[in-house]
Design a protein around this motif. Structure first.
Motif, PDB file in Angstrom:
ATOM      1  N   ARG A  76      -3.197  -6.096   4.744  1.00  0.00           N
ATOM      2  CA  ARG A  76      -2.416  -6.576   5.871  1.00  0.00           C
ATOM      3  C   ARG A  76      -3.040  -5.939   7.106  1.00  0.00           C
ATOM      4  O   ARG A  76      -2.549  -4.924   7.568  1.00  0.00           O
ATOM      5  CB  ARG A  76      -0.970  -6.099   5.797  1.00  0.00           C
ATOM      6  CG  ARG A  76      -0.134  -6.712   4.719  1.00  0.00           C
ATOM      7  CD  ARG A  76       1.277  -6.166   4.812  1.00  0.00           C
ATOM      8  NE  ARG A  76       1.310  -4.739   4.583  1.00  0.00           N
ATOM      9  CZ  ARG A  76       1.944  -3.872   5.371  1.00  0.00           C
ATOM     10  NH1 ARG A  76       2.571  -4.292   6.442  1.00  0.00           N
ATOM     11  NH2 ARG A  76       1.936  -2.591   5.091  1.00  0.00           N
ATOM     12  N   VAL A 132      -3.625  -0.012   1.114  1.00  0.00           N
ATOM     13  CA  VAL A 132      -2.730  -1.131   1.378  1.00  0.00           C
ATOM     14  C   VAL A 132      -3.061  -1.799   2.700  1.00  0.00           C
ATOM     15  O   VAL A 132      -3.129  -2.997   2.808  1.00  0.00           O
ATOM     16  CB  VAL A 132      -1.270  -0.632   1.415  1.00  0.00           C
ATOM     17  CG1 VAL A 132      -0.351  -1.749   1.865  1.00  0.00           C
ATOM     18  CG2 VAL A 132      -0.860  -0.153   0.047  1.00  0.00           C
ATOM     19  N   ASP A 133      -3.268  -0.992   3.683  1.00  0.00           N
ATOM     20  CA  ASP A 133      -3.346  -1.518   5.048  1.00  0.00           C
ATOM     21  C   ASP A 133      -4.332  -2.650   5.253  1.00  0.00           C
ATOM     22  O   ASP A 133      -4.009  -3.598   5.920  1.00  0.00           O
ATOM     23  CB  ASP A 133      -3.685  -0.365   6.016  1.00  0.00           C
ATOM     24  CG  ASP A 133      -2.471   0.507   6.246  1.00  0.00           C
ATOM     25  OD1 ASP A 133      -1.369   0.053   5.938  1.00  0.00           O
ATOM     26  OD2 ASP A 133      -2.643   1.636   6.720  1.00  0.00           O
ATOM     27  N   PRO A 134      -5.523  -2.568   4.701  1.00  0.00           N
ATOM     28  CA  PRO A 134      -6.485  -3.616   5.017  1.00  0.00           C
ATOM     29  C   PRO A 134      -6.066  -4.979   4.516  1.00  0.00           C
ATOM     30  O   PRO A 134      -6.512  -5.985   5.026  1.00  0.00           O
ATOM     31  CB  PRO A 134      -7.760  -3.189   4.303  1.00  0.00           C
ATOM     32  CG  PRO A 134      -7.560  -1.790   3.946  1.00  0.00           C
ATOM     33  CD  PRO A 134      -6.104  -1.542   3.846  1.00  0.00           C
TER      34      PRO A 134
END
Lengths: 218, 125
Positions: free
Chosen positions: B11, B7-9
């Protein structure tokens, strides 16, 4: 002063430099950033504001806290040092990517240049995850380009399908999407979508920022 | 890769504008949005790597607080990172002391106070 290297802009990692202000970038504000080529004989080569040379320390600390054991502490000078390391890393990769780009007679650094630099500099481990991220980015960017102006309500409805489809890297070609593929970017810039702040606010505000997509994936 | 990392990349944790500013520090480069996105993602990965390795070193030394020396040791254990980072890290206090000791042993003819620091001692500068 020679500014070709990575270190040209860095402050001295000195404990007495007065920079040990935790959590906030209250470093000395300097004059506006000018193109390095114009710095002449001005000995003030810190013409970039301190806060523009580093990632916000809050972001750095937040990422570290996710990794560190719950009760671990980080010394203030280590936090600042890591902040510098982050900037050094960016410069390092960028420099290599830029050289590669120029050798190929191009002016603008592309994703491929970055990936090339990763490999050249020994960060091969990152290539695979970065490639996945790039595919997703392109997929989202492609949708955004093709469907603007969709009503907010419709976008909310499609997140589930979008979330599932987006996970398959192979689906990044435009036109192959079986889901509605509504764009959900209220604003016109990828920068807004890629905002780093985690926003648990209202779904409408989140839609404008593209947050629900990420939330869907949690 | 855990789902959270997946998920992080999308955002990236880092503000896009700042990433670009830092990229442009050394020279006035041009970069397309995809590239700065990737740089942002890879920087995130790198920071996580640094944090993890530094924490390991701290744990080995049974310390709860991660310090610069732990960071330095972590850097020294990873060849690609040494290449660009080791010079940026301050020389550990203990080794400055032992260097100072060996200097005064060797250079008895010159008063220590008047002697400028040898260039290689200015790694931190």
């Amino acid at each position: 002063m020679e500014r070709g290297g990575f270190h040209g802009y860095r402050k001295l990692p000195d404990n007495t430099s007065g920079l040990k202000v935790p959590e906030m970038n209250m470093r000395t504000a300097e004059i506006n950033h000018t193109n390095n080529n114009h710095s002449n004989s001005d000995d003030n080569d810190c013409t970039v504001r301190e806060q523009d040379r580093f990632m916000p320390i809050a972001n750095v600390i937040r990422i570290m806290r996710k990794i560190l054991p719950p009760h671990a502490k980080i010394s203030d000078d280590a936090k600042e040092m890591i902040q510098e390391c982050v900037s050094e890393y960016i410069s390092f990769i960028t420099g290599e990517a830029n050289e590669h780009c120029q050798r190929e007679q191009r002016k603008t650094i592309t994703a491929e240049d970055v990936l090339w630099a990763m490999s050249k500099l020994g960060f091969d481990d990152y290539i695979e995850p970065l490639t996945v991220y790039l595919h997703r980015y392109r997929e989202l960017e492609g949708e955004r380009g093709s469907i603007r102006g969709e009503p907010v309500v419709k976008r909310v409805v499609d997140y589930g399908a979008l979330g599932v489809a987006a996970f398959a890297p192979a689906n990044f070609h435009m036109g192959n999407h079986h889901h509605h593929g509504h764009g959900f970017f209220g604003n016109g810039t990828m920068g807004g979508y890629l905002k780093g702040e985690s926003n648990a606010g209202s779904s409408q505000a989140a839609v404008a920022n593209g947050e629900p997509y990420a939330q869907q994936l949690k | 890769m855990t789902e959270n990392e997946a998920v992080d990349p999308i955002r990236p944790e880092f503000p896009t504008g700042r990433v670009k500013k830092i990229m442009k520090l050394d020279k006035d480069i041009k970069v397309n949005p995809e590239a700065s996105f990737l740089i942002s993602c890879s920087t995130n990965l790198f920071l996580q790597f640094l944090a993890e390795r530094s924490a390991e070193v701290a744990a080995e030394k049974k310390k709860k607080t991660v310090k610069i020396d732990h960071l330095r040791t972590a850097v020294k254990r990873h060849r690609p990172t040494i290449d660009f980072l080791l010079d940026s890290l301050p020389v550990p206090a203990e080794s400055i002391q032992s260097v100072a000791n060996s200097l005064s042993d060797r250079d008895l003819s010159r008063p220590v106070a008047d002697k400028p620091a040898p260039p290689w001692l200015e790694l931190a500068a």
